[in-house]
Design a protein around this motif. Structure first.
Motif, PDB file in Angstrom:
ATOM      1  N   ARG A  74      45.970 111.979  13.649  1.00 29.02           N
ATOM      2  CA  ARG A  74      45.678 113.320  14.159  1.00 29.02           C
ATOM      3  C   ARG A  74      46.031 113.337  15.641  1.00 29.02           C
ATOM      4  N   GLY A  75      46.407 114.506  16.133  1.00 26.99           N
ATOM      5  CA  GLY A  75      46.809 114.556  17.517  1.00 26.99           C
ATOM      6  C   GLY A  75      47.224 115.926  17.975  1.00 26.99           C
ATOM      7  N   ARG A  76      47.929 115.949  19.094  1.00 21.65           N
ATOM      8  CA  ARG A  76      48.398 117.183  19.720  1.00 21.65           C
ATOM      9  C   ARG A  76      49.871 117.027  20.031  1.00 21.65           C
ATOM     10  N   LEU A  77      50.674 117.982  19.557  1.00 22.92           N
ATOM     11  CA  LEU A  77      52.098 117.951  19.821  1.00 22.92           C
ATOM     12  C   LEU A  77      52.368 118.269  21.291  1.00 22.92           C
ATOM     13  N   PRO A  78      53.474 117.780  21.839  1.00 24.06           N
ATOM     14  CA  PRO A  78      53.744 118.003  23.270  1.00 24.06           C
ATOM     15  C   PRO A  78      54.056 119.469  23.575  1.00 24.06           C
ATOM     16  N   SER A  79      53.802 119.803  24.830  1.00 23.90           N
ATOM     17  CA  SER A  79      54.107 121.153  25.321  1.00 23.90           C
ATOM     18  C   SER A  79      54.676 121.005  26.725  1.00 23.90           C
ATOM     19  N   PRO A  80      55.144 122.073  27.326  1.00 26.02           N
ATOM     20  CA  PRO A  80      55.661 121.960  28.701  1.00 26.02           C
ATOM     21  C   PRO A  80      54.622 121.446  29.696  1.00 26.02           C
ATOM     22  N   THR A  81      53.346 121.563  29.369  1.00 23.91           N
ATOM     23  CA  THR A  81      52.315 121.142  30.321  1.00 23.91           C
ATOM     24  C   THR A  81      51.549 119.892  29.887  1.00 23.91           C
ATOM     25  N   ASP A  82      51.613 119.555  28.611  1.00 23.98           N
ATOM     26  CA  ASP A  82      50.838 118.417  28.107  1.00 23.98           C
ATOM     27  C   ASP A  82      51.732 117.484  27.285  1.00 23.98           C
ATOM     28  N   PRO A  83      51.562 116.171  27.442  1.00 21.24           N
ATOM     29  CA  PRO A  83      52.364 115.232  26.668  1.00 21.24           C
ATOM     30  C   PRO A  83      51.802 115.067  25.255  1.00 21.24           C
ATOM     31  N   LEU A  84      52.545 114.377  24.442  1.00 16.94           N
ATOM     32  CA  LEU A  84      52.078 114.028  23.101  1.00 16.94           C
ATOM     33  C   LEU A  84      50.842 113.146  23.218  1.00 16.94           C
ATOM     34  N   ALA A  85      49.842 113.447  22.394  1.00 13.59           N
ATOM     35  CA  ALA A  85      48.647 112.608  22.314  1.00 13.59           C
ATOM     36  C   ALA A  85      48.244 112.504  20.855  1.00 13.59           C
ATOM     37  N   ALA A  86      48.038 111.265  20.386  1.00 13.05           N
ATOM     38  CA  ALA A  86      47.727 111.092  18.971  1.00 13.05           C
ATOM     39  C   ALA A  86      46.905 109.822  18.767  1.00 13.05           C
ATOM     40  N   ARG A  87      46.140 109.804  17.694  1.00 12.96           N
ATOM     41  CA  ARG A  87      45.393 108.615  17.288  1.00 12.96           C
ATOM     42  C   ARG A  87      45.765 108.290  15.840  1.00 12.96           C
ATOM     43  N   VAL A  88      46.231 107.072  15.634  1.00  9.21           N
ATOM     44  CA  VAL A  88      46.611 106.591  14.302  1.00  9.21           C
ATOM     45  C   VAL A  88      45.601 105.533  13.892  1.00  9.21           C
ATOM     46  N   THR A  89      44.958 105.750  12.736  1.00  5.58           N
ATOM     47  CA  THR A  89      43.910 104.842  12.287  1.00  5.58           C
ATOM     48  C   THR A  89      44.255 104.295  10.916  1.00  5.58           C
ATOM     49  N   PHE A  90      44.277 102.981  10.814  1.00  4.13           N
ATOM     50  CA  PHE A  90      44.500 102.328   9.523  1.00  4.13           C
ATOM     51  C   PHE A  90      43.151 102.172   8.822  1.00  4.13           C
ATOM     52  N   GLY A  91      43.130 102.464   7.521  1.00 10.35           N
ATOM     53  CA  GLY A  91      41.882 102.403   6.777  1.00 10.35           C
ATOM     54  C   GLY A  91      41.129 103.706   6.931  1.00 10.35           C
ATOM     55  N   ALA A  92      39.808 103.624   7.087  1.00 11.11           N
ATOM     56  CA  ALA A  92      38.972 104.821   7.183  1.00 11.11           C
ATOM     57  C   ALA A  92      39.324 105.656   8.401  1.00 11.11           C
ATOM     58  N   GLN A  93      39.249 106.975   8.252  1.00  8.85           N
ATOM     59  CA  GLN A  93      39.588 107.891   9.341  1.00  8.85           C
ATOM     60  C   GLN A  93      38.586 107.774  10.481  1.00  8.85           C
ATOM     61  N   SER A  94      39.076 107.908  11.710  1.00  4.11           N
ATOM     62  CA  SER A  94      38.230 107.790  12.900  1.00  4.11           C
ATOM     63  C   SER A  94      38.103 109.139  13.594  1.00  4.11           C
ATOM     64  N   ASN A  95      36.922 109.367  14.166  1.00  6.23           N
ATOM     65  CA  ASN A  95      36.682 110.588  14.943  1.00  6.23           C
ATOM     66  C   ASN A  95      36.716 110.318  16.443  1.00  6.23           C
ATOM     67  N   ALA A  96      37.235 109.164  16.844  1.00  7.00           N
ATOM     68  CA  ALA A  96      37.321 108.825  18.267  1.00  7.00           C
ATOM     69  C   ALA A  96      38.209 109.842  18.984  1.00  7.00           C
ATOM     70  N   PRO A  97      37.937 110.084  20.260  1.00  4.09           N
ATOM     71  CA  PRO A  97      38.731 111.084  20.995  1.00  4.09           C
ATOM     72  C   PRO A  97      40.179 110.655  21.153  1.00  4.09           C
ATOM     73  N   LEU A  98      41.056 111.632  21.373  1.00  4.77           N
ATOM     74  CA  LEU A  98      42.476 111.354  21.574  1.00  4.77           C
ATOM     75  C   LEU A  98      42.691 110.721  22.947  1.00  4.77           C
ATOM     76  N   PRO A  99      43.710 109.911  23.094  1.00  9.21           N
ATOM     77  CA  PRO A  99      44.055 109.401  24.427  1.00  9.21           C
ATOM     78  C   PRO A  99      44.627 110.524  25.283  1.00  9.21           C
ATOM     79  N   ALA A 100      44.708 110.298  26.576  1.00  5.34           N
ATOM     80  CA  ALA A 100      45.263 111.311  27.477  1.00  5.34           C
ATOM     81  C   ALA A 100      46.742 111.545  27.183  1.00  5.34           C
ATOM     82  N   ARG A 101      47.431 110.505  26.768  1.00  8.02           N
ATOM     83  CA  ARG A 101      48.842 110.614  26.429  1.00  8.02           C
ATOM     84  C   ARG A 101      49.195 109.471  25.493  1.00  8.02           C
ATOM     85  N   GLY A 102      50.317 109.589  24.803  1.00  6.11           N
ATOM     86  CA  GLY A 102      50.801 108.528  23.941  1.00  6.11           C
ATOM     87  C   GLY A 102      50.018 108.404  22.649  1.00  6.11           C
ATOM     88  N   VAL A 103      50.272 107.302  21.951  1.00  5.51           N
ATOM     89  CA  VAL A 103      49.690 107.065  20.633  1.00  5.51           C
ATOM     90  C   VAL A 103      48.765 105.868  20.701  1.00  5.51           C
TER      91      VAL A 103
END
Length: 517
Positions: A74-103
């Motif tokens: 789950r994550g946020r697609l990039p925009s002119p003002t914000d970079p790509l931010a995503a969290r990839v979780t193997f196994g059970a899904q995580s509700n941890a917050p997204l990073p400021a940028r990157g994966v």
């Protein structure tokens, strides 16, 4: 080509732009290959349920995806003002917050191809110490590096002061690898391991070493320290590596290891291209006790005692990490061993570098010299040189000296084929032969008579019966076959006339008087 199902939903809204619009795509991905490292790799003919849901228009919008039960994203697609931010979780899904940028990657994976993922992270770098992968905190049931497998590994990758930092924590590997984001050519890569237990490759295995597909000149300086280094069953203790680039390759300034049982040092070069490269190292091994050294190298019970120094000056295909006796193409091996003992051990118990069948010598010789070797063979020295050529080791000067006899070994050892084609000549010392022969003929009384006669004469008998053997077969089941017995004459002063050699005796002949004539 895969079959896809698309669903567009639009929420009701009084807003002029309408309600939320969400696109959901799903497929079994049959016909689509995923060209990513394990565990995400998938061939085109395999099916794996996939679902992607995202808001439209896509720019800057959130998204969710899952690949079977293996991974959720789950994550946020990039925009002119914000970079790509995503969290990839193997196994059970995580509700941890997204990073400021990157994966950010986390969870537990059944397998992880570390070499490929690290390469992907480095290739995705933007040149300013930032990359697509923001961090990894992952547990892997099967962690692989260049086809070497390690179980239950905790892997963390992140940024530390502009450098990519890889942390490993497992039973066999534990330590930190630091790769600077800038000036890597001058700073180099630093690795500090508490333990590094590297599995040994089979002799016929293809080269899958960690650096097998890299041009030597492309590597930055390497600075590696290991507190507990093992290669297969061989334990080297504390180890260090220092290297630097050179024209057309890499120079190894130092490889050193120190343990209570063995000391090793090496220098040399690794040169060539990514597809065709070779290593040339000069290696020295030393030990106060060969038996303890062989225990440390994974050959237990082969030798008792023996102060040792061995040297290897060799060339082999691939990087230094691809070293294996079976792959040595050219060079030499020298061996010097002081006082020790070769016990009579079970067949297949191990070979000293596979260069000669030490463990079989006492076993074979008990058939012909039972009183010399019935409980093993004590030696004064072992000294010899081996010439390396295309997976074989040849010697014409290997000499084992002992109080009772000398053993000279010549011929070939197949380091790749793991076999022997050697000749072994056993030469009993004349002074030790008479009481032995007496004991064979008449028991303890005969031995005593032999000693008295030798004392009366004031000198030992001048002739003894030596034997020549052919050593063949595999390392696991060598065959030592008696070729002939020969009369060996004790040396005499040159001023005295030489006696003609006695006629060779038949191996089966046993004089009634036990040879006392």
């Amino acid at each position: 080509i895969s079959t896809w199902t698309g669903l567009l939903t639009v929420d009701e809204s009084d807003d002029a732009n309408g309600g939320r619009k969400r696109l959901t795509l799903s497929s079994d991905l049959r016909g689509t290959a995923i060209d990513l490292p394990a565990p995400l790799a998938k061939p085109a003919d395999a099916a794996e349920p996939f679902e992607l849901a995202l808001d439209v228009p896509f720019v800057g919008q959130p998204f969710e995806a899952k690949l079977g039960d293996l991974v959720h994203a789950r994550g946020r697609l990039p925009s002119p003002t914000d970079p790509l931010a995503a969290r990839v979780t193997f196994g059970a899904q995580s509700n941890a917050p997204l990073p400021a940028r990157g994966v950010a990657i986390a969870g537990r994976a059944p397998t992880l191809d570390a070499s490929a993922w690290l390469d992907l992270a480095l290739r995705s770098s933007d040149g300013n110490g930032q990359g697509l992968v923001e961090g990894i905190d992952l547990h892997a049931d099967d962690f692989t590096i260049s086809d070497k497998h390690f179980s239950d590994m905790h892997v963390q990758v992140g940024d530390n002061a502009g450098a990519t930092e890889l942390k490993l924590d497992g039973d066999a590997l534990a330590g930190v690898l630091r790769i600077p984001g800038r000036d890597i050519a001058s700073i180099g890569v630093t690795a500090e391991f508490q333990r590094f237990h590297w599995p040994e490759s089979a002799p016929d295995a293809p080269d899958t070493s960690a650096l097998s597909d890299i041009a030597p000149s492309a590597l930055p300086p390497l600075h590696v320290t290991i507190d507990d280094f093992m290669l297969g069953q061989a334990s080297f203790g504390k180890a260090e590596l220092e290297s630097r680039p050179l024209a057309g390759g890499m120079h190894v300034d130092k490889i050193e290891s120190h343990s209570p049982n063995v000391t090793m040092s090496a220098t040399g070069d690794w040169t060539g291209t990514a597809s065709d490269n070779r290593s040339h190292l000069v290696i020295t091994l030393a030990a106060q006790n060969l038996g303890h050294m062989m225990d440390a190298l994974g050959f237990p019970g082969l030798i008792d005692g023996g102060q040792t120094k061995a040297g290897i000056d060799a060339v082999w295909p691939g990087p230094p990490s691809a070293f294996a006796l079976a792959k040595l193409e050219s060079g030499t091996i020298t061996l010097k061993v002081a006082e020790g003992r070769i016990p009579e051990v079970e067949p297949g118990a191990g070979r000293f570098f596979g260069l000669f069948s030490l463990s079989e010598i006492p076993r074979r010789l008990t058939l012909d010299f039972s009183d010399f070797f019935k409980s093993g063979f004590t030696f004064n020295s072992i000294d010899g040189t081996f010439r390396l050529d295309a997976g074989n080791a040849y010697t014409d000067d290997l000499l084992i000296k002992s109080p009772a006899a000398d053993i000279a070994i010549t011929g070939r050892t197949g380091l790749r084929a793991r076999d022997y084609d050697q000749q072994m000549v056993v030469s009993p010392h004349g002074g030790a032969t008479l009481p032995i022969v007496g004991a064979i003929a008449a028991g303890p009384a005969g031995a005593a008579a032999g000693l008295v006669l030798q004392g009366v004469l004031g000198k030992p008998i001048g002739k003894a019966m030596g034997s020549r053997y052919h050593v063949s077969g595999s390392w696991e089941k060598p065959e030592i076959t008696l070729i002939a017995k020969e009369t060996l004459r004790r040396s005499r002063p040159e001023s005295k006339p030489q006696e003609p050699d006695a006629k060779p005796q038949e191996p089966e002949a046993k004089p009634a008087d036990g040879g006392l004539r």
